[in-house]
Design a protein around this motif. Structure first.
Motif, PDB file in Angstrom:
ATOM      1  N   LEU A  25      -1.113   7.020  -7.831  1.00  0.00           N
ATOM      2  CA  LEU A  25      -1.668   6.114  -6.814  1.00  0.00           C
ATOM      3  C   LEU A  25      -0.565   5.592  -5.904  1.00  0.00           C
ATOM      4  O   LEU A  25      -0.723   5.534  -4.682  1.00  0.00           O
ATOM      5  N   LYS A  26       0.575   5.220  -6.498  1.00  0.00           N
ATOM      6  CA  LYS A  26       1.705   4.726  -5.710  1.00  0.00           C
ATOM      7  C   LYS A  26       2.259   5.809  -4.785  1.00  0.00           C
ATOM      8  O   LYS A  26       2.599   5.547  -3.635  1.00  0.00           O
ATOM      9  N   LEU A  32       0.541   7.978   2.473  1.00  0.00           N
ATOM     10  CA  LEU A  32      -0.353   7.514   3.541  1.00  0.00           C
ATOM     11  C   LEU A  32       0.349   6.540   4.477  1.00  0.00           C
ATOM     12  O   LEU A  32       0.163   6.601   5.692  1.00  0.00           O
ATOM     13  N   LYS A  33       1.164   5.663   3.937  1.00  0.00           N
ATOM     14  CA  LYS A  33       1.907   4.713   4.772  1.00  0.00           C
ATOM     15  C   LYS A  33       2.868   5.448   5.692  1.00  0.00           C
ATOM     16  O   LYS A  33       2.967   5.147   6.874  1.00  0.00           O
ATOM     17  N   LEU A  74      -6.481   2.188  -2.499  1.00  0.00           N
ATOM     18  CA  LEU A  74      -5.315   2.377  -3.372  1.00  0.00           C
ATOM     19  C   LEU A  74      -4.601   1.054  -3.635  1.00  0.00           C
ATOM     20  O   LEU A  74      -4.217   0.757  -4.771  1.00  0.00           O
ATOM     21  N   THR A  75      -4.436   0.255  -2.596  1.00  0.00           N
ATOM     22  CA  THR A  75      -3.791  -1.045  -2.740  1.00  0.00           C
ATOM     23  C   THR A  75      -4.579  -1.932  -3.694  1.00  0.00           C
ATOM     24  O   THR A  75      -4.009  -2.607  -4.557  1.00  0.00           O
ATOM     25  N   PHE A  76      -5.898  -1.908  -3.573  1.00  0.00           N
ATOM     26  CA  PHE A  76      -6.755  -2.698  -4.456  1.00  0.00           C
ATOM     27  C   PHE A  76      -6.623  -2.236  -5.903  1.00  0.00           C
ATOM     28  O   PHE A  76      -6.471  -3.053  -6.806  1.00  0.00           O
ATOM     29  N   ILE A  81      -4.464  -3.294 -11.488  1.00  0.00           N
ATOM     30  CA  ILE A  81      -3.617  -2.958 -12.638  1.00  0.00           C
ATOM     31  C   ILE A  81      -2.527  -4.013 -12.807  1.00  0.00           C
ATOM     32  O   ILE A  81      -2.338  -4.577 -13.881  1.00  0.00           O
ATOM     33  N   SER A  82      -1.823  -4.291 -11.727  1.00  0.00           N
ATOM     34  CA  SER A  82      -0.717  -5.241 -11.771  1.00  0.00           C
ATOM     35  C   SER A  82      -1.193  -6.638 -12.174  1.00  0.00           C
ATOM     36  O   SER A  82      -0.584  -7.288 -13.034  1.00  0.00           O
TER      37      SER A  82
END
Length: 170
Positions: A25-26, A32-33, A74-76, A81-82
């Motif tokens: 995911l990261k 994408l960024k 992805l950020t969500f 998780i975090s």
């Protein structure tokens, strides 16, 4: 949470799959960024249409919106998780230990042996309970507890917790 109606095996596997997906995911988010950052530079300053919709411009806008939605997703997911792990750290000393166990094993991708050695020196719970290192059997027992605790705290529980469908023993 009462675990009698939960399929523990499937629930634990769902948590493992989620935690192991964090790295990909990261990587996808970083891609994408970077790709949208470059695209924005390439298309900045393009001539604007005079009252009519430019097909290329509309297509580009659609693609940018699609990419932004994926970035947000992805950020969500990464934040879930975090934040679940951060919450586990804050519950109590034992859950702090369990969160550290999950971080070492699934986020840092350490071997079981390295986790067993580090858990004793790096956590208050480990220092107070063990001398030397955690045994592998203790590690796996505690890992199972940690996976279920993670599923219980995770904001989207329904994506992790699997209800039992029959009267099958675990």
């Amino acid at each position: 949470m009462h675990y009698s109606n939960i399929d523990k095996k499937e629930t634990k596997q769902n948590v493992i799959d989620l935690l192991e997906s964090q790295r990909s995911l990261k990587i996808e988010l970083a891609h994408l960024k970077l790709s949208t950052g470059i695209s924005a530079i390439q298309y900045d300053g393009m001539p604007k249409g005079q009252g009519h919709v430019n097909g290329v411009e509309a297509s580009l806008l659609h693609d940018i919106v699609k990419v932004q939605k994926r970035r947000d997703e992805l950020t969500f997911r990464l934040a879930c998780i975090s934040n679940t792990l951060l919450t586990m750290h804050d519950v109590d000393e034992f859950n702090d230990y369990l969160a550290t166990l999950l971080e070492y094993r699934y986020l840092k991708r350490w071997t079981v042996m390295k986790c067993c050695m580090q858990l004793v020196s790096d956590t208050d719970f480990g220092r107070g309970k063990y001398i030397g290192m955690v045994s592998e059997s203790q590690f796996f027992e505690q890992r199972d507890q940690a996976l279920l605790a993670f599923a219980e705290i995770y904001p989207e529980r329904s994506k992790l917790i699997v209800e039992k469908t029959g009267d099958f023993p675990e």
